[in-house]
Design a protein around this motif. Structure first.
Motif, short mmCIF file in Angstrom:
data_model
loop_
_atom_site.label_atom_id
_atom_site.label_comp_id
_atom_site.label_asym_id
_atom_site.label_seq_id
_atom_site.Cartn_x
_atom_site.Cartn_y
_atom_site.Cartn_z
N MET A 11 14.18 40.60 12.75
CA MET A 11 13.38 39.31 13.26
C MET A 11 12.98 40.42 15.09
N GLY A 12 12.03 40.04 15.10
CA GLY A 12 11.25 40.38 16.64
C GLY A 12 11.02 41.65 16.55
N LYS B 160 6.11 41.85 12.75
CA LYS B 160 6.02 41.87 11.41
C LYS B 160 4.40 41.02 11.71
N THR B 161 4.75 39.95 12.38
CA THR B 161 3.07 38.66 12.21
C THR B 161 2.64 39.27 13.18
N PHE C 41 -3.65 40.96 19.67
CA PHE C 41 -2.30 41.15 20.40
C PHE C 41 -1.68 39.85 20.49
N LEU C 42 -0.68 39.44 21.04
CA LEU C 42 0.16 38.74 21.85
C LEU C 42 1.70 38.82 22.24
N GLU C 43 1.50 39.21 23.71
CA GLU C 43 2.68 39.64 24.05
C GLU C 43 4.18 38.02 23.58
N GLN D 10 4.71 36.50 20.65
CA GLN D 10 4.07 35.56 19.78
C GLN D 10 6.17 35.03 19.01
N THR E 103 8.39 33.84 12.94
CA THR E 103 7.78 32.74 12.09
C THR E 103 9.38 32.25 11.49
N ASP F 92 4.03 36.66 5.34
CA ASP F 92 4.65 38.04 6.45
C ASP F 92 5.81 37.11 6.51
N THR F 93 6.71 37.46 6.29
CA THR F 93 8.74 37.05 5.67
C THR F 93 9.02 36.93 7.50
N ASN G 224 7.90 50.62 14.17
CA ASN G 224 6.88 49.25 15.25
C ASN G 224 7.15 49.69 16.41
N LYS G 225 6.28 49.08 17.90
CA LYS G 225 6.35 49.41 18.92
C LYS G 225 6.52 50.01 20.06
N ASP H 149 4.54 52.06 20.81
CA ASP H 149 4.08 52.49 22.17
C ASP H 149 4.99 52.34 23.46
N LYS I 167 0.64 46.07 19.94
CA LYS I 167 0.24 46.02 21.00
C LYS I 167 -1.11 47.15 21.01
P1 GTP Z 1 10.10 37.18 13.14
O1 GTP Z 1 9.22 36.14 13.20
O2 GTP Z 1 10.63 36.82 14.26
O3 GTP Z 1 10.93 37.80 11.61
O4 GTP Z 1 9.40 38.44 13.92
P2 GTP Z 1 8.35 39.53 13.91
O5 GTP Z 1 8.98 40.72 13.13
O6 GTP Z 1 7.13 38.59 13.57
O7 GTP Z 1 8.20 39.85 14.86
P3 GTP Z 1 6.55 39.34 16.62
O8 GTP Z 1 5.17 40.08 15.75
O9 GTP Z 1 6.78 37.87 16.70
O10 GTP Z 1 6.69 39.84 17.88
C1 GTP Z 1 8.13 39.90 18.84
C2 GTP Z 1 7.20 40.73 19.90
O11 GTP Z 1 7.45 41.42 19.87
C3 GTP Z 1 6.12 40.00 20.49
O12 GTP Z 1 6.76 39.16 21.17
C4 GTP Z 1 5.60 40.41 20.29
O13 GTP Z 1 4.28 40.74 21.25
C5 GTP Z 1 6.08 41.68 20.25
N1 GTP Z 1 5.68 43.04 19.99
C6 GTP Z 1 5.40 42.98 18.40
N2 GTP Z 1 4.76 44.30 18.30
C7 GTP Z 1 4.62 45.15 19.11
C8 GTP Z 1 4.40 46.11 19.39
O14 GTP Z 1 4.07 47.36 18.85
N3 GTP Z 1 4.90 47.21 20.94
C9 GTP Z 1 5.85 45.97 22.25
N4 GTP Z 1 5.41 46.05 23.13
N5 GTP Z 1 5.70 44.73 21.39
C10 GTP Z 1 5.56 44.31 20.45
#
Ligand code: GTP
Length: 170
Positions: free
Chosen positions: A15-16, A19-20, A31-33, A35, A38, A61-62, A119-120, A122, A151
């Motif tokens: 989680m987090g 993926k989404t 991109f949403l800060e 998000q 799911t 997207d699980t 990922n992340k 940045d 991002k």
């Molecule tokens: P689940 O649905 O819970 O499995 O999470 P997920 O893997 O789909 O992650 P999601 O896309 O919801 O992102 C989780 C958080 O991380 C959100 O607040 C996003 O804005 C942030 N985030 C996602 N990708 C990036 C990235 O590449 N860089 C940064 N800095 N933040 C990111």
């Protein structure tokens, strides 16, 4: 001639990890800060045109939350490609990613094409998982490896292009 391919793609990971956000960056360019997490799974489609083929992705997207783990086989069953996502700022998410790879190796379609996305990228100052660590693990397990950022969009289109190219060759 130009092939038309329809391919099921699944994203798995803790989680987090983003993926989404990766899927939304690819599908909408945004991109949403904040998000939202799911619930269950989300479905997206996107068409990608390459020289060699046009690929219509059916993207699952699980949800990364542990309580949804038992649903995952429904989404990776029959998938042509999987992206296992971790967050480079979380060693726990990397450990979880390796567990997903093992599960896919045991349970998924043997022709499944697997990608590993750190990922992340940045968030370099918060990095806990070294680039080489991800790369080495991917190499040992025959995965394509990329570090991405939903991002900044770093390597996001590249990821989906690589998937498309592999599918066009398969
Ligand atoms: P689940 O649905 O819970 O499995 O999470 P997920 O893997 O789909 O992650 P999601 O896309 O919801 O992102 C989780 C958080 O991380 C959100 O607040 C996003 O804005 C942030 N985030 C996602 N990708 C990036 C990235 O590449 N860089 C940064 N800095 N933040 C990111």
């Amino acid at each position: 001639g130009n092939k038309n391919i329809q391919a099921k793609l699944v994203l798995l990971g803790d989680m987090g990890t983003g993926k989404t956000s990766l899927v939304l960056r690819f599908v909408t360019g945004k991109f949403l800060e904040y998000q939202e997490s799911t619930i269950g799974a989300a479905f997206f489609t996107q068409v990608l045109s390459l020289n060699e083929a046009t690929i219509k992705f059916d993207i699952w997207d699980t949800a990364g939350q542990e309580r949804y783990h038992s649903l995952a086989p429904m989404y990776y069953r029959g998938a042509a490609a999987a992206v296992v996502v971790y967050d480079i700022t979380s060693m726990e998410s990397f450990v979880r990613a390796k567990k997903w790879v093992q599960e896919l190796q045991r349970q998924a379609n043997p022709t499944l094409i697997m990608f590993l996305a750190g990922n992340k990228a940045d968030l370099e100052e918060k990095r806990k998982v070294g680039f080489e660590e991800g790369e080495q693990y991917a190499k040992e397990n025959g995965l394509v490896f990329l570090e991405t950022s939903a991002k900044t969009a770093q390597n996001v289109n590249e990821l989906f292009y690589e998937i498309g190219k592999k599918l066009a060759k398969a």
